[in-house]
Design a protein around this motif. Sequence first.
Motif, PDB file in Angstrom:
ATOM      1  N   ASP A  83      92.578  64.457   1.750  1.00 23.33           N
ATOM      2  CA  ASP A  83      93.746  64.040   2.526  1.00 23.33           C
ATOM      3  C   ASP A  83      94.029  62.565   2.252  1.00 23.33           C
ATOM      4  OD1 ASP A  83      95.839  64.025   4.250  1.00 23.33           O
ATOM      5  OD2 ASP A  83      94.666  64.257   6.074  1.00 23.33           O
ATOM      6  N   ILE A  84      94.743  62.298   1.165  1.00 25.20           N
ATOM      7  CA  ILE A  84      95.048  60.928   0.750  1.00 25.20           C
ATOM      8  C   ILE A  84      96.491  60.614   1.120  1.00 25.20           C
ATOM      9  CG2 ILE A  84      95.214  59.373  -1.207  1.00 25.20           C
ATOM     10  CD1 ILE A  84      92.957  60.855  -2.452  1.00 25.20           C
ATOM     11  N   LEU A  85      96.674  59.512   1.830  1.00 25.10           N
ATOM     12  CA  LEU A  85      98.001  59.136   2.307  1.00 25.10           C
ATOM     13  C   LEU A  85      98.696  58.159   1.360  1.00 25.10           C
ATOM     14  CD1 LEU A  85      96.975  58.560   6.012  1.00 25.10           C
ATOM     15  CD2 LEU A  85      97.904  60.624   4.997  1.00 25.10           C
ATOM     16  N   LEU A  86      97.911  57.302   0.704  1.00 24.00           N
ATOM     17  CA  LEU A  86      98.479  56.253  -0.128  1.00 24.00           C
ATOM     18  C   LEU A  86      97.454  55.870  -1.175  1.00 24.00           C
ATOM     19  CD1 LEU A  86     100.937  54.108  -0.079  1.00 24.00           C
ATOM     20  CD2 LEU A  86      99.267  52.611   0.970  1.00 24.00           C
ATOM     21  N   ALA A  87      97.911  55.530  -2.356  1.00 26.39           N
ATOM     22  CA  ALA A  87      96.997  55.073  -3.408  1.00 26.39           C
ATOM     23  C   ALA A  87      97.720  54.044  -4.251  1.00 26.39           C
ATOM     24  CB  ALA A  87      96.545  56.239  -4.272  1.00 26.39           C
ATOM     25  N   GLY A  88      96.943  53.151  -4.838  1.00 26.20           N
ATOM     26  CA  GLY A  88      97.554  52.141  -5.675  1.00 26.20           C
ATOM     27  C   GLY A  88      96.518  51.323  -6.398  1.00 26.20           C
ATOM     28  N   GLU A  89      97.031  50.422  -7.224  1.00 24.01           N
ATOM     29  CA  GLU A  89      96.187  49.513  -7.980  1.00 24.01           C
ATOM     30  C   GLU A  89      96.863  48.154  -7.946  1.00 24.01           C
ATOM     31  OE1 GLU A  89      93.872  49.440 -12.241  1.00 24.01           O
ATOM     32  OE2 GLU A  89      94.895  51.235 -11.567  1.00 24.01           O
ATOM     33  N   GLY A  90      96.221  47.184  -7.294  1.00 20.02           N
ATOM     34  CA  GLY A  90      96.853  45.889  -7.114  1.00 20.02           C
ATOM     35  C   GLY A  90      98.016  46.012  -6.155  1.00 20.02           C
ATOM     36  N   ALA A  91      99.214  45.617  -6.603  1.00 16.12           N
ATOM     37  CA  ALA A  91     100.405  45.703  -5.763  1.00 16.12           C
ATOM     38  C   ALA A  91     101.243  46.922  -6.093  1.00 16.12           C
ATOM     39  CB  ALA A  91     101.240  44.443  -5.918  1.00 16.12           C
ATOM     40  N   GLU A  92     100.829  47.724  -7.061  1.00 13.79           N
ATOM     41  CA  GLU A  92     101.606  48.885  -7.485  1.00 13.79           C
ATOM     42  C   GLU A  92     101.038  50.155  -6.872  1.00 13.79           C
ATOM     43  OE1 GLU A  92     101.428  48.801 -11.699  1.00 13.79           O
ATOM     44  OE2 GLU A  92     102.180  46.753 -11.813  1.00 13.79           O
ATOM     45  N   LEU A  93     101.908  51.018  -6.369  1.00  9.72           N
ATOM     46  CA  LEU A  93     101.501  52.284  -5.770  1.00  9.72           C
ATOM     47  C   LEU A  93     101.572  53.393  -6.799  1.00  9.72           C
ATOM     48  CD1 LEU A  93     103.266  52.053  -2.317  1.00  9.72           C
ATOM     49  CD2 LEU A  93     100.932  51.468  -2.897  1.00  9.72           C
ATOM     50  N   THR A  94     100.692  54.380  -6.661  1.00  9.95           N
ATOM     51  CA  THR A  94     100.664  55.529  -7.566  1.00  9.95           C
ATOM     52  C   THR A  94     100.903  56.793  -6.757  1.00  9.95           C
ATOM     53  OG1 THR A  94      98.275  55.746  -7.314  1.00  9.95           O
ATOM     54  CG2 THR A  94      99.044  54.404  -9.135  1.00  9.95           C
ATOM     55  N   PRO A  95     101.411  57.856  -7.388  1.00  3.67           N
ATOM     56  CA  PRO A  95     101.619  59.111  -6.653  1.00  3.67           C
ATOM     57  C   PRO A  95     100.286  59.712  -6.208  1.00  3.67           C
ATOM     58  CG  PRO A  95     102.319  59.315  -8.956  1.00  3.67           C
ATOM     59  CD  PRO A  95     101.895  57.910  -8.752  1.00  3.67           C
ATOM     60  N   VAL A  96     100.299  60.361  -5.042  1.00  2.98           N
ATOM     61  CA  VAL A  96      99.043  60.851  -4.464  1.00  2.98           C
ATOM     62  C   VAL A  96      98.840  62.353  -4.651  1.00  2.98           C
ATOM     63  CG1 VAL A  96      98.915  59.041  -2.742  1.00  2.98           C
ATOM     64  CG2 VAL A  96     100.097  61.149  -2.193  1.00  2.98           C
ATOM     65  N   ASP A  97      99.826  63.073  -5.198  1.00  2.00           N
ATOM     66  CA  ASP A  97      99.647  64.517  -5.361  1.00  2.00           C
ATOM     67  C   ASP A  97      98.583  64.788  -6.429  1.00  2.00           C
ATOM     68  OD1 ASP A  97     101.997  63.232  -6.449  1.00  2.00           O
ATOM     69  OD2 ASP A  97     102.188  64.981  -7.753  1.00  2.00           O
ATOM     70  N   GLY A  98      97.592  65.601  -6.042  1.00  2.00           N
ATOM     71  CA  GLY A  98      96.496  65.930  -6.934  1.00  2.00           C
ATOM     72  C   GLY A  98      95.400  64.879  -6.978  1.00  2.00           C
ATOM     73  N   LEU A  99      95.496  63.855  -6.152  1.00  2.00           N
ATOM     74  CA  LEU A  99      94.511  62.778  -6.144  1.00  2.00           C
ATOM     75  C   LEU A  99      93.427  63.080  -5.112  1.00  2.00           C
ATOM     76  CD1 LEU A  99      94.448  60.077  -7.697  1.00  2.00           C
ATOM     77  CD2 LEU A  99      95.324  58.994  -5.653  1.00  2.00           C
ATOM     78  N   THR A 100      92.171  62.821  -5.458  1.00  2.00           N
ATOM     79  CA  THR A 100      91.062  63.015  -4.528  1.00  2.00           C
ATOM     80  C   THR A 100      90.145  61.800  -4.568  1.00  2.00           C
ATOM     81  OG1 THR A 100      89.689  64.100  -6.189  1.00  2.00           O
ATOM     82  CG2 THR A 100      91.042  65.527  -4.797  1.00  2.00           C
ATOM     83  N   VAL A 101      89.341  61.688  -3.533  1.00  2.00           N
ATOM     84  CA  VAL A 101      88.344  60.624  -3.448  1.00  2.00           C
ATOM     85  C   VAL A 101      86.991  61.305  -3.340  1.00  2.00           C
ATOM     86  CG1 VAL A 101      87.465  58.739  -2.044  1.00  2.00           C
ATOM     87  CG2 VAL A 101      89.914  58.995  -2.358  1.00  2.00           C
ATOM     88  N   SER A 102      86.087  60.986  -4.251  1.00  2.00           N
ATOM     89  CA  SER A 102      84.743  61.559  -4.173  1.00  2.00           C
ATOM     90  C   SER A 102      83.817  60.533  -3.537  1.00  2.00           C
ATOM     91  CB  SER A 102      84.232  61.960  -5.558  1.00  2.00           C
ATOM     92  OG  SER A 102      84.133  60.832  -6.384  1.00  2.00           O
ATOM     93  N   ALA A 103      82.978  61.029  -2.618  1.00  2.00           N
ATOM     94  CA  ALA A 103      82.085  60.158  -1.870  1.00  2.00           C
ATOM     95  C   ALA A 103      80.723  60.810  -1.742  1.00  2.00           C
ATOM     96  CB  ALA A 103      82.661  59.856  -0.492  1.00  2.00           C
ATOM     97  N   GLU A 104      79.700  59.972  -1.690  1.00  2.00           N
ATOM     98  CA  GLU A 104      78.336  60.454  -1.510  1.00  2.00           C
ATOM     99  C   GLU A 104      77.917  60.177  -0.072  1.00  2.00           C
ATOM    100  OE1 GLU A 104      73.790  59.463  -2.982  1.00  2.00           O
ATOM    101  OE2 GLU A 104      75.479  58.418  -3.877  1.00  2.00           O
ATOM    102  N   ILE A 105      77.285  61.163   0.559  1.00  2.00           N
ATOM    103  CA  ILE A 105      76.791  60.982   1.921  1.00  2.00           C
ATOM    104  C   ILE A 105      75.518  60.147   1.843  1.00  2.00           C
ATOM    105  CG2 ILE A 105      75.885  62.119   3.970  1.00  2.00           C
ATOM    106  CD1 ILE A 105      77.678  64.483   3.349  1.00  2.00           C
ATOM    107  N   VAL A 106      75.541  58.971   2.439  1.00  2.00           N
ATOM    108  CA  VAL A 106      74.376  58.096   2.455  1.00  2.00           C
ATOM    109  C   VAL A 106      73.432  58.529   3.569  1.00  2.00           C
ATOM    110  CG1 VAL A 106      73.587  55.721   2.760  1.00  2.00           C
ATOM    111  CG2 VAL A 106      75.683  56.187   1.484  1.00  2.00           C
ATOM    112  N   ALA A 107      73.992  58.765   4.771  1.00  2.00           N
ATOM    113  CA  ALA A 107      73.148  59.147   5.906  1.00  2.00           C
ATOM    114  C   ALA A 107      74.000  59.763   7.001  1.00  2.00           C
ATOM    115  CB  ALA A 107      72.404  57.936   6.452  1.00  2.00           C
ATOM    116  N   GLN A 108      73.354  60.549   7.838  1.00  2.00           N
ATOM    117  CA  GLN A 108      73.949  61.036   9.075  1.00  2.00           C
ATOM    118  C   GLN A 108      73.323  60.193  10.174  1.00  2.00           C
ATOM    119  OE1 GLN A 108      76.350  63.097   9.037  1.00  2.00           O
ATOM    120  NE2 GLN A 108      76.089  64.570   7.401  1.00  2.00           N
ATOM    121  N   ALA A 109      74.129  59.550  10.996  1.00  2.00           N
ATOM    122  CA  ALA A 109      73.590  58.624  11.990  1.00  2.00           C
ATOM    123  C   ALA A 109      74.314  58.793  13.322  1.00  2.00           C
ATOM    124  CB  ALA A 109      73.739  57.194  11.494  1.00  2.00           C
TER     125      ALA A 109
END
Length: 159
Positions: A83-109
Amino acid sequence: MQLLPQRNTHAFRATALTARGHSPIDASFPRRVSARGVRYWKVNKAMFAVVRTGGKQYRVAAGDRIVVEKLAGEAGEVITLGDILLAGEGAELTPVDGLTVSAEIVAQAKAEKVIVFKKRRRHNYRRRNGHRQQHTILKIMAIGAAPAAVEADASAAQA
């Protein structure tokens, strides 16, 4: 007799600072610089995204660690935030369709305990409850296209 500039002016502060041994270069600038103003001058060229999880929005970049509401998974697992609402690089925005963010679970706390105290005066009514919210600590690995989209692009390139 030496004439000084009027009190509470920039020139008065500059002369007072030079009298105390500060250099005139330091005195010519205002003493206070807001942290917010400094932050806007910094240009960050790294790819960033704004993701929504747990009813909240987070601005993330690769390598960031964020604390979100509890997500399913064990420490060490890699999850995908879609569920990505906005993406960009510097001051330029990029389209978000098909974009994902991968994250590693460090801990459950768990968060620190919050005391919920209820009282109704003159009725001998007192209730004390505690609550500890469960959190997941995530480390953002990468921001990029969804794995299915990458495979589709690769098969289209071979054809």
